[in-house]
Design a protein around this motif. Structure first.
Motif, mmCIF file in Angstrom:
data_model
loop_
_atom_site.group_PDB
_atom_site.id
_atom_site.type_symbol
_atom_site.label_atom_id
_atom_site.label_comp_id
_atom_site.label_asym_id
_atom_site.label_seq_id
_atom_site.Cartn_x
_atom_site.Cartn_y
_atom_site.Cartn_z
ATOM 1 N N LEU A 45 -4.336 -2.533 0.756
ATOM 2 C CA LEU A 45 -3.132 -2.114 1.472
ATOM 3 C C LEU A 45 -3.151 -2.643 2.905
ATOM 4 N N LEU A 46 -4.313 -2.653 3.504
ATOM 5 C CA LEU A 46 -4.421 -3.210 4.855
ATOM 6 C C LEU A 46 -4.141 -4.710 4.825
ATOM 7 N N ASP A 47 -4.583 -5.372 3.759
ATOM 8 C CA ASP A 47 -4.267 -6.795 3.596
ATOM 9 C C ASP A 47 -2.762 -7.001 3.481
ATOM 10 N N ALA A 48 -2.077 -6.044 2.840
ATOM 11 C CA ALA A 48 -0.625 -6.161 2.658
ATOM 12 C C ALA A 48 0.126 -5.896 3.957
ATOM 13 N N GLY A 49 -0.548 -5.261 4.933
ATOM 14 C CA GLY A 49 0.091 -5.050 6.222
ATOM 15 C C GLY A 49 0.209 -3.609 6.670
ATOM 16 N N ALA A 50 -0.324 -2.665 5.879
ATOM 17 C CA ALA A 50 -0.285 -1.262 6.305
ATOM 18 C C ALA A 50 -1.234 -1.068 7.488
ATOM 19 N N LEU A 51 -0.829 -0.240 8.427
ATOM 20 C CA LEU A 51 -1.681 0.010 9.594
ATOM 21 C C LEU A 51 -2.449 1.318 9.458
ATOM 22 N N GLY A 52 -1.968 2.204 8.572
ATOM 23 C CA GLY A 52 -2.624 3.489 8.387
ATOM 24 C C GLY A 52 -2.774 3.835 6.926
ATOM 25 N N TYR A 53 -3.751 4.672 6.616
ATOM 26 C CA TYR A 53 -4.004 5.094 5.245
ATOM 27 C C TYR A 53 -4.442 6.557 5.276
ATOM 28 N N LEU A 54 -3.683 7.402 4.580
ATOM 29 C CA LEU A 54 -3.999 8.821 4.484
ATOM 30 C C LEU A 54 -3.955 9.264 3.032
ATOM 31 N N THR A 55 -4.775 10.227 2.684
ATOM 32 C CA THR A 55 -4.642 10.854 1.372
ATOM 33 C C THR A 55 -3.731 12.069 1.528
ATOM 34 N N ALA A 80 1.769 4.558 15.713
ATOM 35 C CA ALA A 80 2.941 4.252 16.545
ATOM 36 C C ALA A 80 2.550 3.440 17.773
ATOM 37 N N GLN A 81 1.299 3.585 18.217
ATOM 38 C CA GLN A 81 0.803 2.830 19.367
ATOM 39 C C GLN A 81 0.199 1.480 18.963
ATOM 40 N N GLY A 82 0.290 1.172 17.660
ATOM 41 C CA GLY A 82 -0.223 -0.101 17.183
ATOM 42 C C GLY A 82 -1.686 -0.107 16.818
ATOM 43 N N HIS A 83 -2.279 1.094 16.690
ATOM 44 C CA HIS A 83 -3.695 1.197 16.354
ATOM 45 C C HIS A 83 -3.865 1.577 14.889
ATOM 46 N N ARG A 84 -4.876 1.038 14.256
ATOM 47 C CA ARG A 84 -5.135 1.358 12.850
ATOM 48 C C ARG A 84 -5.683 2.775 12.711
ATOM 49 N N TYR A 85 -5.277 3.430 11.610
ATOM 50 C CA TYR A 85 -5.817 4.767 11.326
ATOM 51 C C TYR A 85 -6.186 4.848 9.851
ATOM 52 N N LEU A 86 -7.442 5.196 9.581
ATOM 53 C CA LEU A 86 -7.898 5.416 8.221
ATOM 54 C C LEU A 86 -8.410 6.835 8.087
ATOM 55 N N ALA A 87 -8.076 7.478 6.969
ATOM 56 C CA ALA A 87 -8.638 8.797 6.698
ATOM 57 C C ALA A 87 -10.156 8.701 6.810
ATOM 58 N N ALA A 88 -10.782 9.734 7.368
ATOM 59 C CA ALA A 88 -12.218 9.688 7.644
ATOM 60 C C ALA A 88 -13.041 9.373 6.400
ATOM 61 N N SER A 89 -12.681 9.982 5.278
ATOM 62 C CA SER A 89 -13.447 9.760 4.048
ATOM 63 C C SER A 89 -13.341 8.318 3.589
ATOM 64 N N VAL A 90 -12.153 7.732 3.746
ATOM 65 C CA VAL A 90 -11.950 6.340 3.341
ATOM 66 C C VAL A 90 -12.694 5.394 4.278
ATOM 67 N N ALA A 91 -12.634 5.672 5.576
ATOM 68 C CA ALA A 91 -13.340 4.835 6.551
ATOM 69 C C ALA A 91 -14.837 4.823 6.256
ATOM 70 N N VAL A 130 2.310 3.762 7.362
ATOM 71 C CA VAL A 130 1.180 4.627 7.009
ATOM 72 C C VAL A 130 1.321 4.928 5.524
ATOM 73 N N VAL A 131 0.355 4.492 4.733
ATOM 74 C CA VAL A 131 0.394 4.690 3.293
ATOM 75 C C VAL A 131 -0.244 6.025 2.940
ATOM 76 N N LEU A 132 0.401 6.724 2.011
ATOM 77 C CA LEU A 132 -0.097 8.020 1.563
ATOM 78 C C LEU A 132 -0.348 7.963 0.059
ATOM 79 N N THR A 133 -1.510 8.440 -0.375
ATOM 80 C CA THR A 133 -1.831 8.422 -1.793
ATOM 81 C C THR A 133 -2.833 9.512 -2.114
ATOM 82 N N VAL A 134 -2.941 9.853 -3.397
ATOM 83 C CA VAL A 134 -3.975 10.803 -3.810
ATOM 84 C C VAL A 134 -5.299 10.096 -4.034
ATOM 85 N N VAL A 135 -5.277 8.758 -4.069
ATOM 86 C CA VAL A 135 -6.484 7.978 -4.353
ATOM 87 C C VAL A 135 -7.349 7.874 -3.111
#
Length: 217
Positions: free
Chosen positions: A93-103, A119-130, A79-84
């Motif tokens: 980042l998803l191309d690189a293999g991250a399954l999640g993205y949060l700010t 943890a269950q193998g499902h992708r998660y994107l912050a709502a604003s990013v999605a 799960v990648v975390l960033t201010v961006v």
């Protein structure tokens, strides 16, 4: 029990995440690291279910860490975390293999929800990013960075932090000639001719944390 490691160069951020995660009855923090290099060693040693990884760190970035975990076929989900909060960066980042993205502006509930889902193998994107991803697909808007490969983006991130070609080559375990080729290729694709122009372009497209080293100079 969901086993988690924390990889962020800011101790206060790690402390906050640890506090939130350890309050959950089904989660456990196995360890934390202040650099991607130490984080990779931690992941290899403990093989946690989830790693919370900051993108912008001195030395190896979160993108490279994510790629290395995937290439090594480790079971850890990232799960990648960033201010961006830009849609184009999580796509890379998803191309690189991250399954999640949060700010880092997410609340505790969203952090916990993301960890459980990934943890269950499902992708998660912050709502604003999605939402931005969906809108960018609908309106056809593209960033010039869409033309870059994940490796070219990684080299670009290091260049704007002031790293010379030889240092990038050593860190990525590539030859200086190969890195120079990546550098020239990404400059040509983006129509820039120096790292300062590259940094301004990355910032304009939301790919660079304004607090990152390359913009503090």
């Amino acid at each position: 029990m969901i086993r988690v490691v924390l990889v962020d160069d800011h101790e206060l951020v790690r402390t906050g995440f640890r506090f939130i995660i350890e309050k959950q009855p089904d989660m456990q923090v196995l360890g934390e690291a202040g650099s991607a290099e130490d984080g990779l060693r931690l992941i290899r040693t403990h093989r946690p279910d989830v790693a919370l990884v900051d993108v912008h760190m001195p030395g190896m970035s979160g993108v490279e860490l994510t790629e290395r975990v995937r290439r090594a076929r480790l079971p850890t989900q990232i799960v990648v975390l960033t201010v961006v909060e830009d849609a184009r960066f999580p796509r890379r980042l998803l191309d690189a293999g991250a399954l999640g993205y949060l700010t880092k502006g997410c609340n505790a509930d969203e952090l916990v929800r993301a960890v459980r889902q990934v943890a269950q193998g499902h992708r998660y994107l912050a709502a604003s990013v999605a939402q931005q991803l969906a809108l960018s697909t609908l309106d056809g808007a593209e960033s010039p960075f869409e033309a870059l490969s994940v490796r070219e983006l990684e080299v670009a991130m290091m260049l704007v932090r002031g790293k010379p070609v030889n240092a990038i080559a050593a860190q990525l375990h590539l030859s200086a000639k190969t890195v120079s080729t990546y550098k020239q290729r990404l400059f040509d694709k983006l129509d820039v001719d120096n790292p300062i122009a590259l940094a301004h372009l990355m910032s304009a497209h939301g790919l660079l944390d304004p607090q990152a080293e390359g913009l503090r100079r």
